[in-house]
Every structure is written in structure tokens, then in C-alpha cells.
Design an enzyme around this catalytic site. Structure first.
Site, PDB file in Angstrom:
ATOM      1  N   ASP A  69      32.727  47.958  40.681  1.00 24.63           N
ATOM      2  CA  ASP A  69      33.042  48.797  41.269  1.00 24.63           C
ATOM      3  C   ASP A  69      33.299  49.328  42.599  1.00 24.63           C
ATOM      4  O   ASP A  69      32.312  49.553  43.008  1.00 24.63           O
ATOM      5  CB  ASP A  69      34.089  50.535  40.768  1.00 24.63           C
ATOM      6  CG  ASP A  69      35.406  50.751  41.286  1.00 24.63           C
ATOM      7  OD1 ASP A  69      35.714  50.903  42.340  1.00 24.63           O
ATOM      8  OD2 ASP A  69      35.798  51.590  40.264  1.00 24.63           O
ATOM      9  N   ASP A  70      33.769  48.668  44.111  1.00 26.96           N
ATOM     10  CA  ASP A  70      33.542  48.688  45.575  1.00 26.96           C
ATOM     11  C   ASP A  70      32.030  48.382  45.638  1.00 26.96           C
ATOM     12  O   ASP A  70      31.885  48.793  46.660  1.00 26.96           O
ATOM     13  CB  ASP A  70      33.217  50.319  45.432  1.00 26.96           C
ATOM     14  CG  ASP A  70      34.729  50.715  45.638  1.00 26.96           C
ATOM     15  OD1 ASP A  70      35.659  50.183  45.070  1.00 26.96           O
ATOM     16  OD2 ASP A  70      35.232  52.166  45.680  1.00 26.96           O
ATOM     17  N   CYS A 106      41.419  48.924  43.593  1.00 20.98           N
ATOM     18  CA  CYS A 106      41.219  48.496  42.279  1.00 20.98           C
ATOM     19  C   CYS A 106      41.905  47.958  41.236  1.00 20.98           C
ATOM     20  O   CYS A 106      41.570  46.945  39.854  1.00 20.98           O
ATOM     21  CB  CYS A 106      40.371  49.737  41.590  1.00 20.98           C
ATOM     22  SG  CYS A 106      40.704  50.383  39.576  1.00 20.98           S
ATOM     23  N   ARG A 151      42.254  44.651  38.557  1.00 12.85           N
ATOM     24  CA  ARG A 151      41.563  44.463  37.290  1.00 12.85           C
ATOM     25  C   ARG A 151      42.894  43.893  36.668  1.00 12.85           C
ATOM     26  O   ARG A 151      42.387  43.221  35.660  1.00 12.85           O
ATOM     27  CB  ARG A 151      41.744  46.063  36.160  1.00 12.85           C
ATOM     28  CG  ARG A 151      40.150  46.469  37.114  1.00 12.85           C
ATOM     29  CD  ARG A 151      40.286  47.872  37.469  1.00 12.85           C
ATOM     30  NE  ARG A 151      39.501  48.378  38.115  1.00 12.85           N
ATOM     31  CZ  ARG A 151      37.527  48.546  38.096  1.00 12.85           C
ATOM     32  NH1 ARG A 151      37.665  48.339  36.612  1.00 12.85           N
ATOM     33  NH2 ARG A 151      36.791  48.736  38.710  1.00 12.85           N
ATOM     34  N   LYS A 186      35.214  51.439  32.912  1.00 13.62           N
ATOM     35  CA  LYS A 186      36.580  51.783  33.381  1.00 13.62           C
ATOM     36  C   LYS A 186      37.532  50.759  33.420  1.00 13.62           C
ATOM     37  O   LYS A 186      37.707  49.822  33.586  1.00 13.62           O
ATOM     38  CB  LYS A 186      36.330  51.684  35.130  1.00 13.62           C
ATOM     39  CG  LYS A 186      37.536  52.590  36.016  1.00 13.62           C
ATOM     40  CD  LYS A 186      36.709  51.960  37.455  1.00 13.62           C
ATOM     41  CE  LYS A 186      38.521  51.958  38.426  1.00 13.62           C
ATOM     42  NZ  LYS A 186      37.840  52.812  40.132  1.00 13.62           N
ATOM     43  N   HIS A 188      41.630  52.293  34.333  1.00 11.42           N
ATOM     44  CA  HIS A 188      42.227  51.910  35.273  1.00 11.42           C
ATOM     45  C   HIS A 188      43.657  51.490  35.065  1.00 11.42           C
ATOM     46  O   HIS A 188      44.702  51.033  36.508  1.00 11.42           O
ATOM     47  CB  HIS A 188      41.538  52.504  36.653  1.00 11.42           C
ATOM     48  CG  HIS A 188      42.580  53.087  37.358  1.00 11.42           C
ATOM     49  ND1 HIS A 188      42.174  52.700  38.651  1.00 11.42           N
ATOM     50  CD2 HIS A 188      43.551  54.028  37.298  1.00 11.42           C
ATOM     51  CE1 HIS A 188      43.159  53.464  39.729  1.00 11.42           C
ATOM     52  NE2 HIS A 188      43.342  54.503  39.056  1.00 11.42           N
ATOM     53  N   HIS A 231      31.567  53.205  42.878  1.00 12.39           N
ATOM     54  CA  HIS A 231      32.619  54.062  43.026  1.00 12.39           C
ATOM     55  C   HIS A 231      31.654  55.597  42.890  1.00 12.39           C
ATOM     56  O   HIS A 231      30.831  55.564  42.649  1.00 12.39           O
ATOM     57  CB  HIS A 231      33.442  54.383  41.906  1.00 12.39           C
ATOM     58  CG  HIS A 231      35.195  54.560  42.130  1.00 12.39           C
ATOM     59  ND1 HIS A 231      34.938  55.845  43.426  1.00 12.39           N
ATOM     60  CD2 HIS A 231      36.433  53.809  43.164  1.00 12.39           C
ATOM     61  CE1 HIS A 231      36.079  56.133  43.450  1.00 12.39           C
ATOM     62  NE2 HIS A 231      37.237  54.762  43.581  1.00 12.39           N
ATOM     63  N   ASP A 250      35.804  44.659  41.999  1.00 16.15           N
ATOM     64  CA  ASP A 250      36.653  44.653  42.340  1.00 16.15           C
ATOM     65  C   ASP A 250      37.796  44.678  44.144  1.00 16.15           C
ATOM     66  O   ASP A 250      38.391  44.264  43.426  1.00 16.15           O
ATOM     67  CB  ASP A 250      37.751  45.667  41.161  1.00 16.15           C
ATOM     68  CG  ASP A 250      36.743  47.334  41.752  1.00 16.15           C
ATOM     69  OD1 ASP A 250      36.251  46.951  43.231  1.00 16.15           O
ATOM     70  OD2 ASP A 250      37.981  48.299  41.840  1.00 16.15           O
ATOM     71  N   ASN A 251      36.749  44.939  44.672  1.00 17.29           N
ATOM     72  CA  ASN A 251      37.568  44.957  45.372  1.00 17.29           C
ATOM     73  C   ASN A 251      35.836  45.283  46.974  1.00 17.29           C
ATOM     74  O   ASN A 251      35.136  45.512  46.151  1.00 17.29           O
ATOM     75  CB  ASN A 251      38.137  46.222  46.319  1.00 17.29           C
ATOM     76  CG  ASN A 251      37.789  47.214  45.442  1.00 17.29           C
ATOM     77  OD1 ASN A 251      38.868  47.883  45.237  1.00 17.29           O
ATOM     78  ND2 ASN A 251      37.022  47.598  46.285  1.00 17.29           N
ATOM     79  N   LYS A 279      37.099  47.643  51.497  1.00 20.41           N
ATOM     80  CA  LYS A 279      38.125  48.192  50.483  1.00 20.41           C
ATOM     81  C   LYS A 279      39.952  48.748  51.448  1.00 20.41           C
ATOM     82  O   LYS A 279      39.423  49.507  52.007  1.00 20.41           O
ATOM     83  CB  LYS A 279      37.849  49.196  49.640  1.00 20.41           C
ATOM     84  CG  LYS A 279      38.556  49.781  48.609  1.00 20.41           C
ATOM     85  CD  LYS A 279      37.943  50.805  47.967  1.00 20.41           C
ATOM     86  CE  LYS A 279      38.882  51.730  46.479  1.00 20.41           C
ATOM     87  NZ  LYS A 279      38.010  52.739  45.599  1.00 20.41           N
TER      88      LYS A 279
END
Length: 770
Positions: free
Chosen positions: A47-48, A85, A89, A143, A145, A238, A348-349, A412
Site C-alpha cells: 500500500d502506497d 487504493c 485493488r 487489507k 477495502h 499506508h 496499489d498506487n 498518489k
């Protein structure tokens, strides 16, 4: 004999049925079985994580396990994802463009249009569903989400939960983010894990890794041959940035030279590795207001020391992700299956600017940017030695976000390369062996929707043809197998639209059209910029004036793609935070009995945010010596407590790290304690505590909890999970109430904050906290 017409229950039976077993032939339906030698598949999604944050893409952070993965496999240098995110995903797991999958925004709203359903539709199949139909075991940790926050509570629809979407087992967090030491809510399969306190030394990345390894070894103890999918979606990187002290110590002093030096060093390594063609220029520090980064040399000594500490925490967290990969690969190696496992590692980004220009030691306070009182602090001061620990929720300044995204511009949430161009490693020694002449670099364009079609093709499993009696939606992504097998193959993914919160983009054969909305811009009349990313991969030279016909061509292609992919209508920030009218039910009074599991976060927030509210505690009669927490809501990043100690009833408010407390006597025999909170239009609280209708304590002027706080939900009779007060947790633990506590009733009042203010704060928080 034939089965008589009036018989029931024999439809579809493939054997022979007589009146006795001697006259009958048994039959069993076929069990889905993978082809012999089918590979395992492990998808590691971080993540991130920015483009340059790991060793194979230029980082100084030691990532030995990722280095080995790259050495055994392939590095995609031109892989793109969605800017946020949930959209990324959804696209990765379905092969559909984000809006077609229903995720044109993050899963924390419900605007009421097809492209922002924020739930997977019945005719959308996932990678896990296809692989399970093809004979795979399917596991997910981390995660998720991809379920609307309003559907995370017991009794709500679970149509978009992992187990309903093809995974045999799931363990992790359904939320956008979480504390690494005190997660607000973990879920096992279809139910929340009811835990009062996490053990000493708990760290969520380690927990997730333990669970993932347990799923793999459990399968192998029962079935030696069945291939598996492991979708491991890290909660890292994150915010809030938190890491064990021993990991942080390994990074001490690494960033004293600052972000400008770090970017230059990373870019030099990228060029030396051949990630970009000779002549590529690194983007300068972002100068645009709201995204700008100052020169490191312009900072004071105090700022430099603190900012470097934030990045040490981030680097240490990258190390924990790498160590997690090492444990997974060691398990596969011990099972003799490492070489026949497809391992994908990506993000994811891109890296984020959510920490603002100066970073923050009060994570949720930083998200509230608008309509705040003059004394609002986005960085509540705390001891610097606490940075990275469980005592704080922190994030780095956006200067480090641009380091993460080296050599690109922006972050992001944006369709520029900084927001969407991320690392992508793929290793499968048995199926994709590398010749000595192959560098392992692949420079062709790829997109997040290509992951599922590519993995299914490599595994030899067809996509699921129908779901819930309906034909499944066809992929938007393509199989990148030709690129993986042949370094000079042309990319089969030639064009791609993008849209996220008004940030637009269109890629076609090396040309990239981009629009970055500025205040006052019309959503439907974007100010387009044009880049030739074949020669200008860092998107520095706007060619829109020189090639107006190319701008018109790609703008028309964007509009056509937007209609084909359910992008319209384009929504303002206020549009995106709209909720279903039925959610009004979540802000009605509720009576909670002792022993009720911690209330889900979103439901809890609707009872107290932006409104007056009261909390009535029913006692069987207070006795001398009764003590403990009556009700707790939140954690160290923001919350409040009502508790009894030494014959006093205490109210404590943690306003994003600023603590205030008041107390008053509670008499023996008291049967009701009440907390009344009056909320003002300018985001303040006035708290009054009474015992048997007599006011005994008051906190007259406190900063209200709004946006993403409180994060941990409401607990009755105990301060469960993350503590609201560190000092109280150190002294008394979770401080379970010892007296006769009968019930706690929350009664929300009318909203006292203007609806447009609520919308702006919510939009700000969601866009930064995804």
C-alpha cells in the site's frame, strides 16, 4: 429400471438408480482439479509504496529478499496502476477497469451511480473465483477495502467480502488503513475477531505473515498437490507509520542528508540499472502550490532532524515488508515449491503527499484541512523519541513522498506518473526461466487490469464464464505473457483511460494526455497537457500547444472510453461523499450491554460526529471500590473515555494527541452516570458529566473528533484494543469495570455542523486516508 416420473431429487444424477443397491450404480460429480504441475500463485500487494522504494528500483533501503526475487525474475519498468487504493485493488483482482468494476472512488461512500457502486456486482468475477473453479485453494490476508464501510458491521450484506468473492479463507483488515500495533478491527473469514488487548510485541505485518504461512502449511499437511493462490495485501506502507523499535534502529542516520540527496542517489542507480533510457531527466522538486517541496537546505536543524526521523520509520517499514517476503519464500523453499510458484510484487498506487509539507505526529488531525478553528493543530507536538512507536500515528512530509516516486512528478491520487507508475516484480523460475543474456527488464506498457488475465493464462485456467447465473463481464486487461517471455515483444496494452477525483488521463502508443484540476476548473472542460512518454517518461515537456490535433484525438478517445467504462457522471468532492438515505439508521440511539463486542468503527462514528450526543450509563448501584472503564471510544490517535477510579468519575478526551481530563465524585449507591456532549458549529465540544442527575465534572472547550477519528469503535466496560490514554493503559491495562454495569445507551442529537462543512471535511479525509 428407470426412475419414475413422480420421483424427486434425482435430477442431474449421472449414475443408475434402482430399488436396491445391487440394481444401482453410484456416481460422483467431478471435483475441480488443476492441471498437473500447475504453479502456485502469490500476489504481494503493498500500500502506497512508490516506484523507487525497493532495491530493484533504486532504493538505498536494504531489501535483500526483493533483490533475490528480481534476480530470479522480471522487472516491469513501465507498469501503471490506478491512483487510489480501492480502484487499484478492484482492477487487479477482476481484470476490469476501475469504474466498470464499480470502484471509481474509494469504498467509503455511496454516491448512487453505476461507476461508484463501491461493491462488486454479481456479474464481476475475481481472480480467486476463476482459480478456485480451476482447482486452486485460495487464500487472502491483509487489507481488503473492497466493501463499503457501511457494510462492515454484523448483519450487513457481505457480497463484496473476500469469502464471498472466491477466497477459501481470509484474515486481515477490511479498512483503508490501520494501526500496526493496535488494529481497530481484524476479521477472520466472515466475522470480526473479538479481542480485548493485543499481546505485548504485537505487530500486524508479523501477524499477517504468520497467518499466511499457516494457511500454506495447513494446506500442505492435508493435500500435497493442490496449487494455491495467496493474495497478500499488506497494510504497510499506508500511514500511520509505525514500526518495532529494533527495526527502526537499523535505519538510524540514513536520511540525515535529506530528500534532495536521496532523490539524486536513487535516480543515479535507476539510470545505472537501465530502468530508463539515457537522457531521461529527473523531475525537479514539485513547485505547484499544495504539492510543493522545499529545498532540504532551507530547513532548520530542528526540522531536518525530525523529518529525517519520519523517513527512518518509513524505511524500517519497507524492511518489514521485505522480511515478510523472506519468510514466505523460505516456507515455499522448505516445501520444495519455490521454483514452481509465480510471485508478483507490486503496489496499489504511488507514494503519498498526505503528510503535508511538514509531516505529522497526529495522523487524523492532519486529514482535516478545511473549515477548522484557528487553533487546529495538524501536527500536535510530541517527544521525537515516540515517532514510529505505538504511542503516535505519524506520517512523513511530502518531500519524502516525492523521493518514493523518484524520478516522477506528483503523488498518489493523481494521474501523473508519481501517482500511478509503481514497481512490478514477477518471478517464476520453472515457467519463465531467464537466459544469461536477458537482463530481466521489461519496458513495455502494462496496466493493473493485466494482472488477472496474465496470471490465469500462465496458470492455464480459463476465466470464470458465469456467476450467479449471469455471464461474467469480459476483461479490459490483456495477457502480458508475450512480454514476459520476450524482452522485445510489443506491448499488447496500447491504450488506457484514467479518472480519479477529476484527475484525468489517456495513454495511447507512447502519448499521454493528462489533466490535473485546479480550483475553479470545470470538470467537463479539462485543461489538457500532452506528453510523449517515450522520450519524456517523467512528463516534463507539455506538447499540447505544439500538437493540438493529438490533444483533440486523445481527448475524444478519453470521452469515448469514459462512456464505455461507466465513468460518467464526473463527480465533485461533495458528490463523492454522498451516502444512501438508509444510513440514517446508523445514527439512531443504541443500548449496549456489557460483553457486546467492540462496535464497528463507522457505526460508532455516526453516533457522535458533528452532533450533540449523550451517553447514559446504567449501574446496579455504585459500591465503594468499584472502578474501571464505563465506556471507551477511539485510541491514541483520538478518542474519549469515561471511567471510575478512587471514587471519582473521570472524563478524558484525546483530541488527536492533546489530552484533557476532568473528574468529580460518584456517591455510593449511584445508579446513573451520564456524559452529555454539546457540539458547536466550529468543531468544538463541551462535555458535562453527571451522577444521578447532579453535574460533577465539565470539560468546556475541546477540539471535536471528526473525519477519520475516532478510529477504534465503542467498547462497554473496558478500553479495548488501542488505548485512548497511554498513561492509563500503562497504569491499569484495559481497566475492565469491576462493578455492576447494566448497559450504556448512546443517544445522538441533531447535527450541529453545517452539511456542506461535513461534506468538505469528509471528502478531504477520504481522499487522503485511502
Amino acid at each position: 429400471m428407470s426412475v419414475p416420473a413422480e420421483a424427486r431429487g434425482y435430477d442431474g444424477f449421472g449414475g443408475v438408480v434402482g430399488r436396491t443397491g445391487a440394481e444401482s450404480t453410484p456416481w460422483w460429480p467431478a471435483t475441480p482439479t488443476a492441471r498437473p504441475g500447475a504453479p502456485n500463485i502469490v500476489v504481494l500487494l503493498v500500500d502506497d509504496l512508490g516506484y523507487s522504494d525497493i532495491g530493484p528500483y533504486g532504493s538505498e533501503i536494504p531489501t535483500p529478499h526483493l533483490d533475490r526475487l528480481a534476480a530470479r525474475g522480471l522487472r516491469l519498468t513501465n507498469y501503471h496502476t490506478a491512483p487510489l487504493c480501492s480502484p487499484a485493488r478492484a482492477a487487479l483482482l477482476t481484470g476490469l477497469n476501475p469504474h466498470r468494476a464499480g470502484y471509481g472512488w474509494v469504498a467509503n461512500a455511496d454516491p448512487g451511480f453505476p461507476g461508484v457502486r463501491l461493491e462488486l456486482a454479481e456479474d464481476v468475477a475475481t481472480l480467486a473465483e476463476s482459480l478456485r473453479a480451476g482447482g486452486y485453494a485460495t487464500y487472502a490476508v491483509g487489507k481488503w477495502h473492497l466493501a463499503r464501510d457501511a457494510n462492515l458491521a454484523p448483519g450487513r450484506p457481505r457480497d463484496s467480502w473476500p469469502v464471498q468473492r472466491g477466497f477459501d479463507r481470509y484474515y486481515g483488515s477490511m479498512e483503508a488503513l490501520n494501526s500496526f500495533f493496535h488494529p481497530n478491527q481484524l476479521v477472520a473469514d466472515n466475522s470480526g475477531v473479538d479481542i480485548e488487548r493485543y499481546p505485548d510485541g504485537y505487530y500486524v505485518t508479523d501477524d499477517l505473515t504468520d497467518r499466511a504461512i499457516g494457511m500454506i502449511t495447513d494446506l500442505r499437511a492435508h493435500d500435497a498437490n493442490r496449487p494455491f493462490l495467496l493474495y497478500f495485501a499488506h497494510i504497510a506502507m499506508h500511514g500511520p507509520l509505525q514500526v518495532p523499535a529494533a527495526e527502526l534502529a537499523r535505519q538510524r542516520g540514513r536520511y540525515e542528508s535529506g530528500w534532495d540527496a536521496a532523490r539524486e542517489a536513487r535516480f543515479a542507480r535507476q539510470l545505472a540499472e537501465g530502468l530508463f533510457p539515457p537522457g531521461t531527466r529527473q523531475a525537479p522538486r514539485n513547485p505547484e502550490p499544495g504539492f510543493d517541496v522545499p529545498a532540504w537546505t532551507s530547513l532548520s536543524a530542528e526540522q531536518g532532524a525530525r523529518y529525517a526521523r519520519y523517513m527512518e520509520v518509513y524505511a524500517a517499514m519497507v524492511g518489514t515488508v521485505d522480511a515478510s517476503l523472506g519468510r514466505i519464500t523460505a516456507t515455499l523453499d522448505a516445501l520444495g515449491e519455490l521454483d514452481n510458484t509465480i510471485i508478483v510484487f507490486t503496489s496499489d498506487n504511488g507514494g503519498t503527499a498526505e503528510g503535508g509539507p511538514a509531516g505529522t505526529r497526529s495522523y487524523f488531525s492532519q486529514f482535516v484541512h478545511r473549515d477548522v478553528p484557528a487553533d487546529w493543530q495538524r501536527d500536535v507536538p510530541h517527544e521525537e523519541s515516540w515517532i514510529g512507536s505505538e504511542r503516535l500515528g505519524v506520517h512523513y512530509p511530502r518531500g519524502w513522498g516525492q523521493v518514493s516516486n523518484t524520478p516522477f512528478r506528483f503523488y498518489k491520487g493523481q494521474t501523473y506518473a508519481g501517482g500511478v507508475r509503481v514497481p512490478f516484480l514477477l518471478s517464476w523460475p520453472d515457467g519463465l526461466p531467464r537466459s544469461p543474456a536477458d537482463s530481466g527488464l521489461r519496458h513495455q506498457y502494462g496496466y493493473v487490469t493485466d494482472v488477472t488475465p496474465t496470471l490465469l493464462q500462465l496458470a492455464g485456467v480459463p476465466p470464470l464464464a458465469s456467476r450467479s447465473g449471469r455471464p461474467t463481464q469480459p476483461f479490459d486487461g490483456v495477457d502480458l505473457g508475450s512480454v514476459l517471455h520476450q524482452a522485445d515483444a510489443a506491448s499488447p496494452h496500447r491504450e488506457q483511460y484514467a479518472e480519479m477525483g477529476g484527475h484525468l488521463g489517456y495513454y495511447r502508443d507512447g502519448w499521454k494526455l493528462l489533466a490535473r484540476p485546479a480550483p475553479g476548473d470545470s470538470l467537463d472542460d479539462p485543461q489538457w497537457r500532452l506528453y510523449d512518454v517515450r522520450t519524456d517518461p517523467t512528463e516534463l515537456d507539455d506538447l499540447a500547444e505544439a500538437y493540438p490535433e493529438k490533444v483533440a484525438e486523445l481527448a475524444g478517445a478519453w470521452r469515448a472510453a469514459a462512456w464505455r467504462n461507466t465513468v460518467f457522471p464526473l463527480l465533485t468532492a461533495a458528490d463523492r461523499v454522498v451516502r444512501r438515505p438508509e444510513e440514517e439508521l446508523l445514527s439512531r440511539p443504541v443500548r449496549l450491554l456489557p460483553g457486546t463486542p467492540t462496535l464497528e468503527r463507522y457505526r460508532s462514528a455516526q453516533l457522535i460526529q458533528y452532533r450533540d450526543f449523550s451517553i447514559r450509563v446504567e449501574l446496579g448501584g455504585h459500591r465503594a471500590g468499584d472502578e474501571g472503564v464505563l465506556v471507551a471510544h477511539g485510541d491514541l490517535m483520538g478518542g474519549y473515555l469515561l471511567y471510575v477510579e478512587d471514587g471519582q468519575v473521570q472524563v478524558l478526551v484525546n483530541s488527536y494527541g492533546r489530552l484533557a481530563e476532568a473528574s468529580g465524585p460518584v456517591e455510593v449507591g449511584a445508579r446513573e452516570i451520564r456524559l452529555d456532549v454539546a457540539a458547536t458549529a466550529d468543531l468544538r465540544w463541551r462535555l458535562t458529566v453527571s451522577a444521578d442527575a447532579v453535574a460533577v465534572a465539565e470539560l468546556p472547550d475541546q477540539v471535536a473528533l471528526v473525519g477519520m477519528a475516532p478510529w477504534t469503535g465503542i467498547s462497554v466496560g473496558v478500553d479495548a484494543r488501542g488505548p485512548v490514554s497511554w498513561r492509563l493503559r500503562e497504569r491499569r491495562g484495559t481497566f475492565r469495570y469491576t462493578g455492576d454495569l447494566r448497559a450504556v445507551t448512546f443517544t445522538p442529537g441533531a447535527l450541529t455542523v453545517a452539511a456542506d462543512v461535513v461534506d468538505r471535511i469528509t471528502a478531504d479525509a477520504l481522499g487522503r486516508a485511502d
